[in-house]
Design an enzyme around this catalytic site. Structure first.
Site, PDB file in Angstrom:
ATOM      1  N   CYS A 129       0.802  -1.224   0.000  1.00 58.19           N
ATOM      2  CA  CYS A 129       0.000   0.000   0.000  1.00 58.19           C
ATOM      3  C   CYS A 129       0.837   1.278   0.000  1.00 58.19           C
ATOM      4  O   CYS A 129       0.312   2.367  -0.222  1.00 58.19           O
ATOM      5  CB  CYS A 129      -0.951  -0.009   1.192  1.00 58.19           C
ATOM      6  SG  CYS A 129      -2.201  -1.314   1.106  1.00 58.19           S
ATOM      7  N   HIS A 271      -2.994   7.237   2.795  1.00 56.80           N
ATOM      8  CA  HIS A 271      -3.457   5.965   2.245  1.00 56.80           C
ATOM      9  C   HIS A 271      -4.814   5.642   2.854  1.00 56.80           C
ATOM     10  O   HIS A 271      -5.000   5.736   4.068  1.00 56.80           O
ATOM     11  CB  HIS A 271      -2.447   4.863   2.559  1.00 56.80           C
ATOM     12  CG  HIS A 271      -2.993   3.486   2.397  1.00 56.80           C
ATOM     13  ND1 HIS A 271      -3.573   3.053   1.228  1.00 56.80           N
ATOM     14  CD2 HIS A 271      -3.066   2.441   3.273  1.00 56.80           C
ATOM     15  CE1 HIS A 271      -3.972   1.799   1.383  1.00 56.80           C
ATOM     16  NE2 HIS A 271      -3.683   1.416   2.618  1.00 56.80           N
ATOM     17  N   ASN A 301     -10.404   0.070   0.553  1.00 57.71           N
ATOM     18  CA  ASN A 301      -8.943   0.167   0.503  1.00 57.71           C
ATOM     19  C   ASN A 301      -8.490  -0.393  -0.845  1.00 57.71           C
ATOM     20  O   ASN A 301      -8.612  -1.588  -1.092  1.00 57.71           O
ATOM     21  CB  ASN A 301      -8.343  -0.629   1.662  1.00 57.71           C
ATOM     22  CG  ASN A 301      -6.829  -0.567   1.715  1.00 57.71           C
ATOM     23  OD1 ASN A 301      -6.159  -0.273   0.729  1.00 57.71           O
ATOM     24  ND2 ASN A 301      -6.264  -0.889   2.868  1.00 57.71           N
TER      25      ASN A 301
END
Length: 362
Positions: A129, A271, A301
């Site tokens: 990520c 993020h 996500n």
């Protein structure tokens, strides 16, 4: 006359800065709501929203792959920069992903070829990520070194291909998507310039976020490799604590390097892990929550795609004043983390929304 003073070497010119000049995002059309998940998992919409802040996510259809999303996001970023999708001035293509089309070769060369950029340098970045921030830093280095004048950086992930659909803990969190930016060589004081970076890792905790089987360390063996080892796994409570700590520390580091204070930040682009993490990091940095870009409510996500998708969504919805100060920070498997600062550019063309058709925010 020589530029060198007698007896002294010439003063070297400052290396060019990486300047954001194009932005785009793309989400696959298939929308999966919390109610859809509740039909097959022991959960409901309220439980998911309370714990994650997520209401829906997008997933690819059978036959689609990460490169399909990366190509569409890349094309939109190139269009936003004023370039057509065959512009030979793009010298490098970087794809940040945890879900490449294949283990070998990398996905980036295929993306470059499909965009008409065959011949450009092309490679993948694997930092889970944190991949997009690592990709930005890599592209900025290519530009500073004079190796490239223009770089396309894409964050693209299809977590639906590695998350067990029966895993309630993770199936509710992740979605598929891609976001991309075009960076060009420019001056550090112009709108769009990327500022200092901070990157870090701690491989001693690699098992906190991982797919156990599939690489050279643990090759899949029919009849011996478990279903769980073939899918994405994450120790949620430990990830939460580490994500908040690492993102906040990294963000403070780049703010110090840039000479900014938290109050100087106009927009915070973390993020998009889950809403609790976003708010906890903002609170730790003493940033008002309303300055935090929040895109995960409708997409979940999306891994390496989450930051550029949040930027593209924001730019499509509300004009951002050129020169606005942005703080980007991320945390992912590895463990990895990274941050950078950015001043908002005056883009050549409007940024289209990442959605196909109407806004799907639940």
């Amino acid at each position: 006359m020589s530029s060198a003073v007698a007896g002294r070497p010439p003063v070297p010119s400052a290396p060019p800065a990486a300047v954001l000049c194009g932005l785009g995002g793309w989400l696959p059309p298939r929308l999966v709501t919390n109610d859809d998940l509740a039909e097959r998992l022991d959960t409901d919409d309220t439980w998911i929203r309370t714990r994650t802040g997520i209401g829906s996510r997008h997933t690819i259809e059978p036959g689609q792959a990460t490169s399909d999303l990366a190509v569409e996001a890349g094309r939109r970023a190139l269009d936003s920069s004023g370039d057509s999708s065959g512009d030979s001035s793009v010298d490098a293509v970087v794809v940040a992903t945890t879900t490449p089309d294949r283990t070998c070769p990398a996905t980036a060369p295929l993306v470059a070829a499909r965009l008409g950029l065959a011949g450009a340098a092309a490679f993948d970045v694997a930092a889970v990520c944190t991949g997009f921030v690592y990709g930005l830093a890599t592209a900025a280095g290519l530009i500073a070194a004079g190796t490239a004048r223009r770089v396309l950086v894409t964050g693209a992930d299809t977590y639906s291909t590695i998350v067990d659909p029966a895993d309630r803990a993770n199936a509710i969190i992740f979605g598929d998507g891609a976001g991309a930016v075009v960076l060009r060589a420019g001056h550090p004081d112009e709108p769009g310039a990327l500022g200092p970076f901070d990157l870090g890792s701690d491989g001693a905790h690699e098992d906190m976020i991982m797919v156990a089987a599939g690489g050279s360390r643990s090759r899949p063996e029919p009849g011996r490799t478990s279903r769980a080892d073939l899918h994405f796994a994450m120790r949620g409570k430990e990830v939460y604590r580490n994500a908040v700590t690492r993102m906040a520390e990294s963000a403070r580091t780049v703010l110090d390097r840039a000479g900014w204070k938290p109050a100087d930040v106009d927009l915070f682009a973390p993020h998009q892990a889950n809403l609790r993490i976003l708010h906890s990091v903002a609170d730790d940095l003493e940033l008002p929550r309303e300055r935090c870009l929040t895109h995960l409510r409708s997409v979940g996500n999306t891994g390496a795609a989450s930051i550029p998708l949040a930027l593209a969504d924001t730019a499509a919805r509300t004009p951002v004043e050129p020169g606005s100060r942005l703080l980007l920070t991320a945390f992912g498997g590895g463990l990895t983390w990274g941050s950078c600062v950015l001043t908002w550019p005056a883009l050549s063309a409007p940024v289209p929304p990442p959605y196909q058709g109407e806004d799907t925010t639940p």
